[in-house]
Design a protein around this motif. Structure first.
Motif, mmCIF file in Angstrom:
data_model
loop_
_atom_site.group_PDB
_atom_site.id
_atom_site.type_symbol
_atom_site.label_atom_id
_atom_site.label_comp_id
_atom_site.label_asym_id
_atom_site.label_seq_id
_atom_site.Cartn_x
_atom_site.Cartn_y
_atom_site.Cartn_z
ATOM 1 N N VAL A 1 -11.614 -17.838 3.112
ATOM 2 C CA VAL A 1 -10.181 -18.127 3.167
ATOM 3 C C VAL A 1 -9.573 -17.543 4.441
ATOM 4 O O VAL A 1 -9.898 -16.424 4.829
ATOM 5 N N VAL A 2 -8.685 -18.317 5.077
ATOM 6 C CA VAL A 2 -7.888 -17.814 6.197
ATOM 7 C C VAL A 2 -6.530 -17.442 5.613
ATOM 8 O O VAL A 2 -5.720 -18.300 5.278
ATOM 9 N N GLU A 3 -6.304 -16.133 5.430
ATOM 10 C CA GLU A 3 -5.055 -15.682 4.824
ATOM 11 C C GLU A 3 -4.624 -14.373 5.464
ATOM 12 O O GLU A 3 -5.446 -13.446 5.562
ATOM 13 N N PRO A 4 -3.408 -14.289 5.944
ATOM 14 C CA PRO A 4 -2.411 -15.362 5.943
ATOM 15 C C PRO A 4 -2.780 -16.461 6.940
ATOM 16 O O PRO A 4 -3.549 -16.227 7.870
ATOM 17 N N TRP A 5 -2.208 -17.650 6.725
ATOM 18 C CA TRP A 5 -2.466 -18.771 7.612
ATOM 19 C C TRP A 5 -1.873 -18.477 8.986
ATOM 20 O O TRP A 5 -0.961 -17.661 9.132
ATOM 21 N N ALA A 6 -2.377 -19.133 9.993
ATOM 22 C CA ALA A 6 -1.941 -18.927 11.379
ATOM 23 C C ALA A 6 -0.486 -19.346 11.592
ATOM 24 O O ALA A 6 0.046 -20.187 10.865
ATOM 25 N N THR A 7 0.136 -18.768 12.615
ATOM 26 C CA THR A 7 1.486 -19.173 13.000
ATOM 27 C C THR A 7 1.457 -20.189 14.135
ATOM 28 O O THR A 7 2.429 -20.919 14.336
ATOM 29 N N SER A 8 0.329 -20.238 14.876
ATOM 30 C CA SER A 8 0.195 -21.201 15.965
ATOM 31 C C SER A 8 -1.287 -21.487 16.188
ATOM 32 O O SER A 8 -2.157 -20.816 15.623
ATOM 33 N N ALA A 9 -1.550 -22.494 17.033
ATOM 34 C CA ALA A 9 -2.934 -22.845 17.352
ATOM 35 C C ALA A 9 -2.965 -23.545 18.701
ATOM 36 O O ALA A 9 -1.949 -24.077 19.162
ATOM 37 N N ALA A 10 -4.141 -23.554 19.320
ATOM 38 C CA ALA A 10 -4.336 -24.235 20.598
ATOM 39 C C ALA A 10 -5.731 -24.849 20.633
ATOM 40 O O ALA A 10 -6.669 -24.307 20.055
ATOM 41 N N VAL A 11 -5.841 -25.959 21.332
ATOM 42 C CA VAL A 11 -7.118 -26.635 21.475
ATOM 43 C C VAL A 11 -7.925 -25.961 22.582
ATOM 44 O O VAL A 11 -7.403 -25.644 23.650
ATOM 45 N N ASP A 12 -9.211 -25.735 22.302
ATOM 46 C CA ASP A 12 -10.150 -25.214 23.288
ATOM 47 C C ASP A 12 -11.413 -26.060 23.178
ATOM 48 O O ASP A 12 -12.274 -25.787 22.333
ATOM 49 N N GLY A 13 -11.506 -27.115 23.972
ATOM 50 C CA GLY A 13 -12.638 -28.035 23.881
ATOM 51 C C GLY A 13 -12.649 -28.754 22.556
ATOM 52 O O GLY A 13 -11.699 -29.435 22.202
ATOM 53 N N ASN A 14 -13.702 -28.572 21.774
ATOM 54 C CA ASN A 14 -13.818 -29.206 20.455
ATOM 55 C C ASN A 14 -13.490 -28.244 19.323
ATOM 56 O O ASN A 14 -13.998 -28.391 18.221
ATOM 57 N N ALA A 15 -12.641 -27.258 19.613
ATOM 58 C CA ALA A 15 -12.224 -26.302 18.584
ATOM 59 C C ALA A 15 -10.708 -26.110 18.639
ATOM 60 O O ALA A 15 -10.092 -26.235 19.695
ATOM 61 N N LEU A 16 -10.142 -25.821 17.481
ATOM 62 C CA LEU A 16 -8.738 -25.444 17.380
ATOM 63 C C LEU A 16 -8.719 -23.951 17.091
ATOM 64 O O LEU A 16 -9.269 -23.500 16.078
ATOM 65 N N ILE A 17 -8.123 -23.179 17.979
ATOM 66 C CA ILE A 17 -8.068 -21.729 17.805
ATOM 67 C C ILE A 17 -6.789 -21.397 17.052
ATOM 68 O O ILE A 17 -5.696 -21.772 17.474
ATOM 69 N N LEU A 18 -6.927 -20.688 15.928
ATOM 70 C CA LEU A 18 -5.778 -20.252 15.139
ATOM 71 C C LEU A 18 -5.364 -18.853 15.591
ATOM 72 O O LEU A 18 -6.215 -17.983 15.786
ATOM 73 N N PHE A 19 -4.034 -18.654 15.728
ATOM 74 C CA PHE A 19 -3.491 -17.367 16.156
ATOM 75 C C PHE A 19 -2.534 -16.809 15.106
ATOM 76 O O PHE A 19 -1.816 -17.560 14.446
ATOM 77 N N ASP A 20 -2.517 -15.468 14.983
ATOM 78 C CA ASP A 20 -1.553 -14.821 14.091
ATOM 79 C C ASP A 20 -0.232 -14.610 14.829
ATOM 80 O O ASP A 20 -0.076 -15.040 15.980
ATOM 81 N N GLU A 21 0.729 -13.950 14.154
ATOM 82 C CA GLU A 21 2.056 -13.718 14.745
ATOM 83 C C GLU A 21 1.995 -12.943 16.056
ATOM 84 O O GLU A 21 2.837 -13.126 16.928
ATOM 85 N N ALA A 22 1.004 -12.072 16.213
ATOM 86 C CA ALA A 22 0.873 -11.263 17.427
ATOM 87 C C ALA A 22 0.146 -12.006 18.544
ATOM 88 O O ALA A 22 -0.040 -11.459 19.630
ATOM 89 N N GLY A 23 -0.277 -13.255 18.277
ATOM 90 C CA GLY A 23 -0.990 -14.025 19.282
ATOM 91 C C GLY A 23 -2.475 -13.726 19.349
ATOM 92 O O GLY A 23 -3.159 -14.146 20.275
ATOM 93 N N GLN A 24 -2.988 -13.009 18.338
ATOM 94 C CA GLN A 24 -4.413 -12.674 18.280
ATOM 95 C C GLN A 24 -5.188 -13.806 17.617
ATOM 96 O O GLN A 24 -4.752 -14.354 16.593
ATOM 97 N N GLU A 25 -6.346 -14.140 18.165
ATOM 98 C CA GLU A 25 -7.186 -15.172 17.577
ATOM 99 C C GLU A 25 -7.696 -14.702 16.220
ATOM 100 O O GLU A 25 -8.202 -13.595 16.084
ATOM 101 N N ILE A 26 -7.531 -15.580 15.212
ATOM 102 C CA ILE A 26 -8.023 -15.222 13.881
ATOM 103 C C ILE A 26 -9.155 -16.140 13.405
ATOM 104 O O ILE A 26 -9.900 -15.772 12.505
ATOM 105 N N ARG A 27 -9.275 -17.331 14.025
ATOM 106 C CA ARG A 27 -10.328 -18.256 13.578
ATOM 107 C C ARG A 27 -10.432 -19.420 14.548
ATOM 108 O O ARG A 27 -9.459 -19.807 15.151
ATOM 109 N N ARG A 28 -11.631 -19.968 14.668
ATOM 110 C CA ARG A 28 -11.858 -21.205 15.417
ATOM 111 C C ARG A 28 -12.306 -22.270 14.429
ATOM 112 O O ARG A 28 -13.274 -22.052 13.697
ATOM 113 N N LEU A 29 -11.618 -23.385 14.423
ATOM 114 C CA LEU A 29 -11.983 -24.496 13.551
ATOM 115 C C LEU A 29 -12.566 -25.616 14.398
ATOM 116 O O LEU A 29 -11.921 -26.076 15.345
ATOM 117 N N PRO A 30 -13.783 -26.079 14.094
ATOM 118 C CA PRO A 30 -14.370 -27.175 14.873
ATOM 119 C C PRO A 30 -13.663 -28.495 14.573
ATOM 120 O O PRO A 30 -13.115 -28.688 13.479
#
Length: 124
Positions: free
Chosen positions: A89-118
């Motif tokens: 589980v990704v909890e809490p869910w991200a506040t933002s995300a950005a594309v990096d090639g074939n992955a979506l990088i999820l970021f928390d409120e502080a802008g820290q990477e929390i997960r990469r989704l293919p």
């Protein structure tokens, strides 16, 4: 090389640069599409910013704001089910995300990477 041939070569090079820039888009690939694992954390983002998915256990839905290769999720509605022990589980869910090639990088409120989704490739 004649002046006419030099000018034609320069115009062709400029046109190629413009077409390449248009094809790649300002800021890179859009986050619109499907990302993650099924089962597991996943999200589908529409061109208008509509978001549906799962944190790995609970469903989420709402609207985000797309800006180039990034999305700000905003307030998303989430179910609050009891998840099986060991569920990814990704909890809490991200506040933002950005594309990096074939992955979506999820970021928390502080802008820290929390997960990469293919990227999920859909058939049809």
């Amino acid at each position: 090389m004649s002046m006419r041939r030099l000018a034609a070569t320069g115009l062709a090079a400029a046109a190629l640069l413009i077409l390449t820039a248009c094809a790649s888009g300002a800021g890179g690939a859009s986050p619109a599409g499907s990302w993650g694992e099924e089962p597991g954390p996943n999200v589908t983002i529409s061109d208008d910013g509509t978001v549906v998915g799962s944190d790995g256990c609970n469903r989420l839905t709402g609207k985000g704001t797309i800006d180039g290769d990034r999305i700000e999720f905003g307030d998303l509605a989430q179910t609050r089910m009891a998840c099986a022990e060991g569920t990814d589980v990704v909890e809490p869910w991200a506040t933002s995300a950005a594309v990096d090639g074939n992955a979506l990088i999820l970021f928390d409120e502080a802008g820290q990477e929390i997960r990469r989704l293919p990227r999920i490739e859909r058939e049809g």
